[in-house]
Design a protein around this motif. Sequence first.
Motif, short mmCIF file in Angstrom:
data_model
loop_
_atom_site.label_atom_id
_atom_site.label_comp_id
_atom_site.label_asym_id
_atom_site.label_seq_id
_atom_site.Cartn_x
_atom_site.Cartn_y
_atom_site.Cartn_z
N ARG A 8 -9.84 41.93 1.70
CA ARG A 8 -10.38 40.57 1.70
C ARG A 8 -9.22 39.58 1.66
O ARG A 8 -8.33 39.69 0.82
CB ARG A 8 -11.28 40.36 0.48
N GLN A 9 -9.26 38.62 2.56
CA GLN A 9 -8.20 37.62 2.65
C GLN A 9 -8.49 36.46 1.69
O GLN A 9 -9.65 36.12 1.44
CB GLN A 9 -8.06 37.10 4.08
N PRO A 10 -7.44 35.83 1.16
CA PRO A 10 -7.64 34.69 0.26
C PRO A 10 -8.20 33.48 1.00
O PRO A 10 -8.05 33.35 2.21
CB PRO A 10 -6.24 34.40 -0.26
N LYS A 11 -8.85 32.59 0.27
CA LYS A 11 -9.40 31.37 0.86
C LYS A 11 -8.30 30.42 1.32
O LYS A 11 -8.49 29.67 2.26
CB LYS A 11 -10.34 30.68 -0.13
N ASP A 12 -7.17 30.46 0.65
CA ASP A 12 -6.02 29.64 1.03
C ASP A 12 -5.48 30.18 2.36
O ASP A 12 -4.92 31.27 2.42
CB ASP A 12 -4.94 29.73 -0.06
N GLU A 13 -5.62 29.42 3.42
CA GLU A 13 -5.25 29.89 4.75
C GLU A 13 -3.75 29.87 5.02
O GLU A 13 -3.31 30.31 6.08
CB GLU A 13 -6.01 29.11 5.82
N SER A 14 -2.97 29.39 4.07
CA SER A 14 -1.51 29.40 4.26
C SER A 14 -0.90 30.75 3.91
O SER A 14 0.26 31.00 4.22
CB SER A 14 -0.85 28.29 3.42
N ILE A 15 -1.69 31.61 3.25
CA ILE A 15 -1.21 32.95 2.90
C ILE A 15 -2.19 34.01 3.39
O ILE A 15 -3.37 33.74 3.58
CB ILE A 15 -0.98 33.11 1.38
N ARG A 16 -1.68 35.21 3.58
CA ARG A 16 -2.49 36.35 4.00
C ARG A 16 -2.04 37.56 3.19
O ARG A 16 -0.91 37.61 2.69
CB ARG A 16 -2.29 36.66 5.50
#
Length: 125
Positions: A8-16
């Motif tokens: 599951r990817q974080p909601k913060d789209e600047s990090i993966r």
Amino acid sequence: MVKRARIRQPKDESIRCIPLTQGQKAVVDAEDYEFLMQWNWLAKWDDGTQSYYARRRVQKLDGLEATHLGMHNALMGAFNGTIVDHIDGDTLNMRKSNLRIATHGQNAWNHPTRRDNRLGVKGVR
């Protein structure tokens, strides 16, 4: 062939997050995500630092031997013994703002005091 667990990817789209073996994951800047996802990465436990490192297997030019390349080295273009330091001490935090080229001395400051240290002071023998 690249194979990996779903993550599951974080909601913060600047990090993966990149899945590793042993149920671990590395956090990277979004701009580096596609580049790093070309390969399978594994989590390698290091007894010295008591932490995991993200690594991948790399075949040497002779075709007979293989070695491992750290994700932090790949991101910083650091090869042939160049040291990459994780500024915050989290070895799975691969955001470029957390990585720096360092000397042995700079890198040693992030290490906790040794367990066999009776004085509780770094650098004293």
